[in-house]
Scaffold this motif. Structure first.
Motif, mmCIF file in Angstrom:
data_model
loop_
_atom_site.group_PDB
_atom_site.id
_atom_site.type_symbol
_atom_site.label_atom_id
_atom_site.label_comp_id
_atom_site.label_asym_id
_atom_site.label_seq_id
_atom_site.Cartn_x
_atom_site.Cartn_y
_atom_site.Cartn_z
ATOM 1 N N UNK A 191 0.838 -1.208 0.000
ATOM 2 C CA UNK A 191 0.000 0.000 0.000
ATOM 3 C C UNK A 191 0.868 1.250 0.000
ATOM 4 N N UNK A 192 1.944 1.223 0.775
ATOM 5 C CA UNK A 192 2.853 2.367 0.845
ATOM 6 C C UNK A 192 3.450 2.682 -0.531
ATOM 7 N N UNK A 193 3.875 1.659 -1.256
ATOM 8 C CA UNK A 193 4.453 1.860 -2.589
ATOM 9 C C UNK A 193 3.430 2.505 -3.523
ATOM 10 N N UNK A 244 11.524 4.124 -8.945
ATOM 11 C CA UNK A 244 12.005 5.457 -8.532
ATOM 12 C C UNK A 244 11.591 6.482 -9.581
ATOM 13 N N UNK A 245 10.936 7.541 -9.117
ATOM 14 C CA UNK A 245 10.467 8.632 -9.990
ATOM 15 C C UNK A 245 9.394 8.185 -10.993
ATOM 16 N N UNK A 246 8.742 7.039 -10.720
ATOM 17 C CA UNK A 246 7.712 6.551 -11.643
ATOM 18 C C UNK A 246 6.514 7.514 -11.700
ATOM 19 N N UNK A 247 6.066 7.952 -10.523
ATOM 20 C CA UNK A 247 4.967 8.913 -10.480
ATOM 21 C C UNK A 247 5.321 10.208 -11.173
ATOM 22 N N UNK A 248 6.563 10.637 -10.981
ATOM 23 C CA UNK A 248 7.037 11.872 -11.625
ATOM 24 C C UNK A 248 7.017 11.741 -13.145
ATOM 25 N N UNK A 249 7.495 10.609 -13.661
ATOM 26 C CA UNK A 249 7.549 10.445 -15.114
ATOM 27 C C UNK A 249 6.142 10.422 -15.717
ATOM 28 N N UNK A 250 5.182 9.848 -14.991
ATOM 29 C CA UNK A 250 3.788 9.843 -15.460
ATOM 30 C C UNK A 250 3.232 11.265 -15.484
ATOM 31 N N UNK A 251 3.547 12.039 -14.453
ATOM 32 C CA UNK A 251 3.076 13.426 -14.386
ATOM 33 C C UNK A 251 3.718 14.276 -15.477
ATOM 34 N N UNK A 252 4.995 14.049 -15.710
ATOM 35 C CA UNK A 252 5.692 14.831 -16.744
ATOM 36 C C UNK A 252 5.122 14.574 -18.130
ATOM 37 N N UNK A 253 4.639 13.346 -18.348
ATOM 38 C CA UNK A 253 3.985 13.025 -19.627
ATOM 39 C C UNK A 253 2.702 13.847 -19.778
ATOM 40 N N UNK A 254 1.927 13.955 -18.695
ATOM 41 C CA UNK A 254 0.701 14.751 -18.719
ATOM 42 C C UNK A 254 1.021 16.229 -18.945
ATOM 43 N N UNK A 255 2.030 16.723 -18.259
ATOM 44 C CA UNK A 255 2.425 18.135 -18.403
ATOM 45 C C UNK A 255 2.873 18.429 -19.835
ATOM 46 N N UNK A 256 3.600 17.491 -20.427
ATOM 47 C CA UNK A 256 4.124 17.692 -21.781
ATOM 48 C C UNK A 256 3.026 17.650 -22.841
ATOM 49 N N UNK A 257 1.911 16.995 -22.501
ATOM 50 C CA UNK A 257 0.830 16.849 -23.477
ATOM 51 C C UNK A 257 -0.296 17.866 -23.268
ATOM 52 N N UNK A 265 -4.787 12.166 -19.994
ATOM 53 C CA UNK A 265 -4.555 10.962 -19.213
ATOM 54 C C UNK A 265 -3.245 10.271 -19.543
ATOM 55 N N UNK A 266 -2.862 9.346 -18.664
ATOM 56 C CA UNK A 266 -1.645 8.565 -18.864
ATOM 57 C C UNK A 266 -1.845 7.177 -18.265
ATOM 58 N N UNK A 267 -1.333 6.168 -18.950
ATOM 59 C CA UNK A 267 -1.302 4.801 -18.424
ATOM 60 C C UNK A 267 0.088 4.229 -18.685
ATOM 61 N N UNK A 268 0.745 3.767 -17.629
ATOM 62 C CA UNK A 268 2.104 3.231 -17.780
ATOM 63 C C UNK A 268 2.296 2.043 -16.842
ATOM 64 N N UNK A 269 3.256 1.210 -17.179
ATOM 65 C CA UNK A 269 3.596 0.052 -16.357
ATOM 66 C C UNK A 269 5.084 0.069 -16.044
ATOM 67 N N UNK A 270 5.444 -0.359 -14.837
ATOM 68 C CA UNK A 270 6.855 -0.418 -14.448
ATOM 69 C C UNK A 270 7.100 -1.641 -13.578
ATOM 70 N N UNK A 271 8.311 -2.129 -13.588
ATOM 71 C CA UNK A 271 8.692 -3.208 -12.679
ATOM 72 C C UNK A 271 8.752 -2.647 -11.262
ATOM 73 N N UNK A 297 0.898 9.906 -5.076
ATOM 74 C CA UNK A 297 1.111 11.235 -4.483
ATOM 75 C C UNK A 297 2.274 11.972 -5.162
ATOM 76 N N UNK A 298 3.241 11.231 -5.658
ATOM 77 C CA UNK A 298 4.309 11.853 -6.434
ATOM 78 C C UNK A 298 3.744 12.438 -7.731
ATOM 79 N N UNK A 299 2.845 11.704 -8.367
ATOM 80 C CA UNK A 299 2.147 12.179 -9.565
ATOM 81 C C UNK A 299 1.407 13.478 -9.246
#
Length: 307
Positions: free
Chosen positions: A217-219, A277-290, A266-272, A225-227
């Motif tokens: 749950x923490x992960x 690390x920085x997964x939420x950030x990268x999803x948010x940056x995709x939204x900001x860029x679009x 919107x954004x949909x992404x998958x990660x191992x 919240x990073x997003x």
């Protein structure tokens, strides 16, 4: 050293249920506790939408002050109410196992969904925007107060339905039969999760709470919240985010909406799970860029003009 852990909480039925859940877990682990209810500003002002009150963390601020003043040792929150940046000296001590993250619609009959007209109640910009995105001809009215108050207002008014978080109603056994799951609606970041915070210097209490933490749950909630933090949402923008974990993979779905629901990025992404690390950030940056950057600017201007 042993001490009585003083648990601060809002005094609504749901908040007390959450605090009592933490209290029982701590006492089961052998700790002495005391429950201290505190009335928050967000509970006192029920006539004004949250975003118009001009601050984030309105439901947590009173408890933050009580903790910094030394009146309480820990505070228990619905994590979706907690600002992404905690006050100086206060830290996350435990994220409890997440409950149902969905939004649900409590209704007086569903015929209105087939019609051009309908009135839905919610105090959430996120829920309002997503509802209007799907049902642009409906009217959305503001609904504030604790869970019990909102249920009563729905009964007393001629609205067709109101939107609630499933977890809150389930926790205090108020979930009625006349509801449907809104599986298409992206929940608030950390919806369904409970957060316990403590003072950074209080090693005894932080160690006691560590046993309550649910890692999966923490992960998930930290990614969400990073997003939110990168999009600079707080309580002032219609932002949904959900991270789920299955077979060592993290599936993320998030979106930013315009206040009227007409625009969605919107954004949909998958990660191992080993590479988040920085997964939420990268999803948010995709939204900001679009187009998200321009949309956030527009949202802030619209909200400030209403304040």
């Amino acid at each position: 050293m042993n001490k009585v852990i003083r648990i601060g909480t809002r005094d609504s039925e749901l908040a007390l249920w959450q605090a009592t859940t933490v209290q029982n877990a701590l006492e089961k682990a052998g700790h002495e506790t005391e429950l201290i209810p505190v009335k928050s500003t967000g509970d006192l002002n029920l006539n004004q939408p949250l975003y118009e009150m001009g601050i984030t963390g309105i439901f947590t601020k009173t408890l933050d002050v009580a903790m910094i003043n030394g009146d309480i040792d820990i505070a228990v929150h619905s994590m979706k109410d907690v600002p992404t940046a905690l006050p100086k000296g206060i830290v996350e001590a435990a994220v409890l196992k997440r409950a149902d993250n969905k939004d649900i619609l409590i209704h007086k009959g569903l015929d209105f969904l087939e019609q051009e007209k309908g009135t839905i109640a919610t105090g959430s910009l996120r829920r309002k925007a997503q509802w209007l995105n799907k049902h642009p001809n409906h009217k959305v009215v503001d609904l504030r107060g604790n869970v019990n108050t909102r249920m009563k207002k729905l009964e007393e008014n001629e609205w067709n339905a109101a939107i609630f978080a499933a977890a809150g109603l389930e926790r205090i056994e108020l979930k009625p039969e006349n509801y449907i799951d809104l599986n298409w609606m992206i929940p608030a970041p950390a919806q369904g999760a409970m957060l316990v915070v403590a003072m950074e210097h209080d090693e005894f209490t932080r160690k006691a709470l560590k046993l309550l933490n649910h890692r999966e749950s923490e992960i998930s909630v930290h990614i969400e919240r990073e997003f939110l933090q990168v999009l600079e949402g707080g309580c002032t923008a219609p932002i949904g985010a959900l991270a789920t974990i299955k077979d060592n993979l993290v599936y993320f779905k998030g979106a930013l909406f315009s206040l009227d629901g007409k625009q969605k990025i919107g954004v949909e992404k998958t990660a191992s799970i080993d590479n988040i690390q920085n997964f939420g950030r990268s999803c948010a940056e995709k939204v900001l860029a679009e187009g998200g950057k321009e949309l956030m600017r527009k949202i802030k201007t619209e909200i400030n003009s209403k304040a």
